[in-house]
Design an enzyme around this catalytic site. Sequence first.
Site, mmCIF file in Angstrom:
data_model
loop_
_atom_site.group_PDB
_atom_site.id
_atom_site.type_symbol
_atom_site.label_atom_id
_atom_site.label_comp_id
_atom_site.label_asym_id
_atom_site.label_seq_id
_atom_site.Cartn_x
_atom_site.Cartn_y
_atom_site.Cartn_z
ATOM 1 N N GLU A 116 -10.924 3.826 3.602
ATOM 2 C CA GLU A 116 -10.020 4.662 2.816
ATOM 3 C C GLU A 116 -10.270 4.392 1.341
ATOM 4 O O GLU A 116 -10.243 3.242 0.903
ATOM 5 C CB GLU A 116 -8.541 4.407 3.163
ATOM 6 C CG GLU A 116 -8.180 4.917 4.550
ATOM 7 C CD GLU A 116 -6.679 4.965 4.829
ATOM 8 O OE1 GLU A 116 -6.278 5.724 5.712
ATOM 9 O OE2 GLU A 116 -5.918 4.234 4.178
ATOM 10 N N GLU A 119 -10.681 12.399 7.739
ATOM 11 C CA GLU A 119 -10.541 13.726 7.142
ATOM 12 C C GLU A 119 -11.859 14.492 7.176
ATOM 13 O O GLU A 119 -11.903 15.662 7.545
ATOM 14 C CB GLU A 119 -10.034 13.595 5.706
ATOM 15 C CG GLU A 119 -8.599 13.098 5.627
ATOM 16 C CD GLU A 119 -8.280 12.463 4.290
ATOM 17 O OE1 GLU A 119 -7.949 13.195 3.365
ATOM 18 O OE2 GLU A 119 -8.375 11.216 4.182
ATOM 19 N N ARG A 127 0.699 17.489 13.226
ATOM 20 C CA ARG A 127 1.736 18.534 13.123
ATOM 21 C C ARG A 127 1.150 19.705 12.330
ATOM 22 O O ARG A 127 1.424 19.847 11.135
ATOM 23 C CB ARG A 127 2.966 17.997 12.376
ATOM 24 C CG ARG A 127 3.673 16.804 13.024
ATOM 25 C CD ARG A 127 4.751 16.234 12.095
ATOM 26 N NE ARG A 127 4.213 15.798 10.822
ATOM 27 C CZ ARG A 127 3.677 14.589 10.607
ATOM 28 N NH1 ARG A 127 3.643 13.694 11.565
ATOM 29 N NH2 ARG A 127 3.181 14.284 9.428
ATOM 30 N N THR A 175 -4.882 6.689 0.114
ATOM 31 C CA THR A 175 -6.159 7.381 0.086
ATOM 32 C C THR A 175 -6.135 8.566 -0.879
ATOM 33 O O THR A 175 -5.227 9.389 -0.834
ATOM 34 C CB THR A 175 -6.504 7.882 1.504
ATOM 35 O OG1 THR A 175 -6.382 6.776 2.394
ATOM 36 C CG2 THR A 175 -7.923 8.416 1.557
ATOM 37 N N LYS A 183 -5.061 -2.334 10.111
ATOM 38 C CA LYS A 183 -5.344 -2.465 8.688
ATOM 39 C C LYS A 183 -5.615 -3.906 8.256
ATOM 40 O O LYS A 183 -6.334 -4.126 7.274
ATOM 41 C CB LYS A 183 -4.129 -1.974 7.883
ATOM 42 C CG LYS A 183 -3.723 -0.533 8.151
ATOM 43 C CD LYS A 183 -4.578 0.448 7.359
ATOM 44 C CE LYS A 183 -3.987 1.846 7.377
ATOM 45 N NZ LYS A 183 -4.725 2.754 6.502
ATOM 46 N N THR A 212 -9.495 -5.870 3.740
ATOM 47 C CA THR A 212 -9.265 -4.943 2.626
ATOM 48 C C THR A 212 -10.192 -5.425 1.515
ATOM 49 O O THR A 212 -10.223 -6.620 1.228
ATOM 50 C CB THR A 212 -7.797 -5.005 2.148
ATOM 51 O OG1 THR A 212 -6.931 -4.730 3.250
ATOM 52 C CG2 THR A 212 -7.533 -4.011 1.017
ATOM 53 N N HIS A 255 -4.485 13.818 1.239
ATOM 54 C CA HIS A 255 -4.710 12.958 2.402
ATOM 55 C C HIS A 255 -3.526 13.050 3.365
ATOM 56 O O HIS A 255 -3.708 13.234 4.573
ATOM 57 C CB HIS A 255 -4.905 11.512 1.938
ATOM 58 C CG HIS A 255 -4.916 10.502 3.047
ATOM 59 N ND1 HIS A 255 -5.985 10.325 3.905
ATOM 60 C CD2 HIS A 255 -3.979 9.601 3.439
ATOM 61 C CE1 HIS A 255 -5.711 9.360 4.770
ATOM 62 N NE2 HIS A 255 -4.497 8.910 4.521
ATOM 63 N N ASP A 283 0.843 -1.183 0.000
ATOM 64 C CA ASP A 283 0.000 0.000 0.000
ATOM 65 C C ASP A 283 0.885 1.243 0.000
ATOM 66 O O ASP A 283 1.784 1.371 0.831
ATOM 67 C CB ASP A 283 -0.907 -0.014 1.230
ATOM 68 C CG ASP A 283 -2.095 0.919 1.070
ATOM 69 O OD1 ASP A 283 -2.454 1.233 -0.081
ATOM 70 O OD2 ASP A 283 -2.661 1.332 2.090
ATOM 71 N N ASP A 290 -9.254 0.392 1.941
ATOM 72 C CA ASP A 290 -8.268 0.041 2.971
ATOM 73 C C ASP A 290 -8.864 0.373 4.331
ATOM 74 O O ASP A 290 -8.502 1.355 4.974
ATOM 75 C CB ASP A 290 -6.989 0.847 2.697
ATOM 76 C CG ASP A 290 -5.899 0.578 3.717
ATOM 77 O OD1 ASP A 290 -5.905 -0.506 4.316
ATOM 78 O OD2 ASP A 290 -5.052 1.469 3.907
ATOM 79 N N ARG A 330 -8.717 3.498 13.397
ATOM 80 C CA ARG A 330 -7.866 4.649 13.726
ATOM 81 C C ARG A 330 -7.331 4.618 15.147
ATOM 82 O O ARG A 330 -6.222 5.093 15.410
ATOM 83 C CB ARG A 330 -8.645 5.944 13.508
ATOM 84 C CG ARG A 330 -9.166 6.142 12.111
ATOM 85 C CD ARG A 330 -8.072 6.217 11.093
ATOM 86 N NE ARG A 330 -8.595 6.425 9.751
ATOM 87 C CZ ARG A 330 -7.872 6.273 8.645
ATOM 88 N NH1 ARG A 330 -6.592 5.914 8.714
ATOM 89 N NH2 ARG A 330 -8.409 6.463 7.461
ATOM 90 N N GLN A 375 -4.622 2.115 15.330
ATOM 91 C CA GLN A 375 -3.484 2.632 14.567
ATOM 92 C C GLN A 375 -2.666 3.649 15.368
ATOM 93 O O GLN A 375 -1.437 3.593 15.396
ATOM 94 C CB GLN A 375 -4.008 3.274 13.273
ATOM 95 C CG GLN A 375 -2.944 3.703 12.286
ATOM 96 C CD GLN A 375 -3.551 4.216 10.965
ATOM 97 O OE1 GLN A 375 -4.755 4.099 10.740
ATOM 98 N NE2 GLN A 375 -2.715 4.747 10.093
ATOM 99 N N GLU A 417 -9.218 4.106 -2.206
ATOM 100 C CA GLU A 417 -7.964 3.910 -2.930
ATOM 101 C C GLU A 417 -8.220 3.242 -4.271
ATOM 102 O O GLU A 417 -9.253 2.606 -4.479
ATOM 103 C CB GLU A 417 -7.002 3.008 -2.128
ATOM 104 C CG GLU A 417 -6.670 3.536 -0.751
ATOM 105 C CD GLU A 417 -5.452 2.861 -0.133
ATOM 106 O OE1 GLU A 417 -4.686 2.196 -0.872
ATOM 107 O OE2 GLU A 417 -5.265 2.999 1.085
#
Lengths: 438, 438
Positions: free
Chosen positions: B209, B383, B154, B369, B263, B267, B145, B138, B243, B247, B250, B211
């Site tokens: 996600e 998002e 950040r 994504t 993950k 899938t 994204h 992946d 995907d 969260r 993760q 993709e």
Amino acid sequence: MDRIDDTHDASLESWVDSANAHDTDFPIQNLPLGVFRRAGSSESFRPGVAIGDQVLDLLVARDAGALPAAVADTLAGCERGELNAFMSQGRAVRVALRRALSQGLRRGSALQARMQGGLVAQTEVEHALPCRIDGYTDFYTGIHHATAVGKLFRPDNPLLPNYKWVPIGYHGRTSSIGVSGQAFHRPQGQTKGASDTPDFGPCKRLDYELELGAFVGTGNPLGRPVGMAEAEEHLFGLVLLNDWSARDLQAWEYQPLGPFLAKNFATTISPWIVTMEALEPFRTRFERPAGDPHPMPYLDSAFNRERGAIDLELEVWLQTAAMREAGIGPERLMQSNFKDAYWTVAQMLAHHTVNGCNLQPGDLLGSGTQSGPDIGQGGSLLELTCGGQKQVRLANGEARTFLLDGDTVLLRAQARRAGFRRIGFGDCAGTVLPAMAY
Amino acid sequence: MDRIDDTHDASLESWVDSANAHDTDFPIQNLPLGVFRRAGSSESFRPGVAIGDQVLDLLVARDAGALPAAVADTLAGCERGELNAFMSQGRAVRVALRRALSQGLRRGSALQARMQGGLVAQTEVEHALPCRIDGYTDFYTGIHHATAVGKLFRPDNPLLPNYKWVPIGYHGRTSSIGVSGQAFHRPQGQTKGASDTPDFGPCKRLDYELELGAFVGTGNPLGRPVGMAEAEEHLFGLVLLNDWSARDLQAWEYQPLGPFLAKNFATTISPWIVTMEALEPFRTRFERPAGDPHPMPYLDSAFNRERGAIDLELEVWLQTAAMREAGIGPERLMQSNFKDAYWTVAQMLAHHTVNGCNLQPGDLLGSGTQSGPDIGQGGSLLELTCGGQKQVRLANGEARTFLLDGDTVLLRAQARRAGFRRIGFGDCAGTVLPAMAY
């Protein structure tokens, strides 16, 4: 200790004389499984068992009537040199084969005449991967490795907050896994440059990692976690595993999704799977330093606390091109012990499936680098050289910070305990070839 | 534009009437490949091509003499419902099959009588994965994204320094990849706790996600990188790929080696592989914002600059359990376009092999994504909800921050360009089941 039986009896000897030598990796108490063919031939690879300096061809032994019919049947589907069909059948079937082989190969067995024709000298064979590996996951259970590597980045806080709670793991690449003897070209790629622009070229910080690999026997369906009570039943056996690593590629690429090209150019495993049964006498307490958290319930069991760890001495040896040319054998770089791993093999498997992820027969779980607690026990050059800041001196006057072209790295393992025969894993050897022209 | 031929002619019509409907995903200009069988049957899965609302059984068509002999031969090895053997043969063979199908299925073809017996209504079939997927990687090519997710951690510096140089990728799990219609249990696992002790339980922040997945056709040997000049030749075609992501798992597990249990529980891909040939009219310039670095030479080619990107409209739709019960169809949550990806599919493949890593026919490369530049174009709930801080409102009065049990997520894609027939991908649908009792 209920799983110790007469196949572990230290006084057992084989009619294969070399299996009785005190320093063989493969006494009759070991009986590891692999696939092989005569070197250079175009035969199909076939299942075999290592005994002393010989391989017993399991199909020849079967066809000669040297195995009980019920045991012979369990080899169906392995004729083309992949053990997956056998691995999928679980512990009882594995134990039955072990018993049959132990009885047939022991001194005085009436089956000697039927088995004898199936012996081939190990010096005359070549190996393939013992099974089709559909999934490969690499864990990070070596706390001394995680601490040493973490110190290079965060001197005051080397371990991340999740380390003592989560058996950290990530997916690896199956297509580039090879068997001992693998030679691979030095990888090339991007590395952090002196300016804002990265560099491109052959890896300058090529390294090995000393790991164990655990093969999954019985799988689990998607959506059905394997609890600790059953996790041991899903394990087939162990091999040595060298997780070759390009440290300069890794440092530049690994944020935020983990290592990728730094690892997937090659991974080498030893050819013989040492079964969980052969390791039974060497199971030992799984202990953590006082004050460390207890594993969460899904990673805990009484069995795991009492016997979850494996007392297995590990070593890395190096033979440079110059040593090879001068007829000098490999030199040992370090020793550690698998019992120092922060998580057991059963915990790796239980964690992997707790979210419902399915494992399949022949899947491979790497342990992560197994470094010891002391200076000099690093399971990688990154550790032994403090991040490339000092050199490892060799007896012939050479020195290494990272691997040079022509270097052969050998991993070795042995299990020893008073009252039991020593067993070994054979060599896991791999050689660095020059980078390919691009 | 040399690869546009008469199979792309917008005026072509099929004797399968439904293929001529203006809104079909599968006009005669598309001809995507997959495997199928009659739903609920115990037949083997078999290769097929989507045409309008029908599937043409390629084995039936072949056996009826509806394919030229040379084309028929290229299907050998696909009888058991895995396209790998066909995929390995490269572009010319794929083009030949496309031409044969285009000629046989067009209105007025003399082959209609021979093909007709091979048609099965799409409503009557079920699918399996179109091929054996030995490797799944992946990538992370969606810069909008990566920026949006990076901002959550950040705010002042969302993109890491390597992002504009390295097509970031990591290995995924193949065993839990399923085809559209997949339903999976909500995963459970460790999450960061309020105190020093982590929590354990069912995922509370389950996400999708959006993709694309690119299938590898021809592979490359270990140690032999694929340069940009050849990379397009190694690509077979595209599917949609969801995907699914946990969260909260993760956030706690991903340092330092990347996502794992967050993950690998599921899938989902769409059943039909839209070939590179079908996408030919929609290839477009690969452009980057002024001031961004040029790709390094191993990731650059004139073809890639001129036609490396693909103009493909992408959508996410949601149908909740309440909507299903009320007879309300899925509601669209967002739209984006694959041409906004920061790296092309050829660059993903060239990067993957630059270190010598080998790819195999049927390997799957996820795009990461695909979010658009604008608010509301996020390809995940993470998002659209600004990290779970606000809700997505649905027309029926429901709202979501993350997925609830019973939710079905559908990914859709279509390619449109003046002068060409619109083509689509069909649905990529998956449904969340409650966590299993543990």
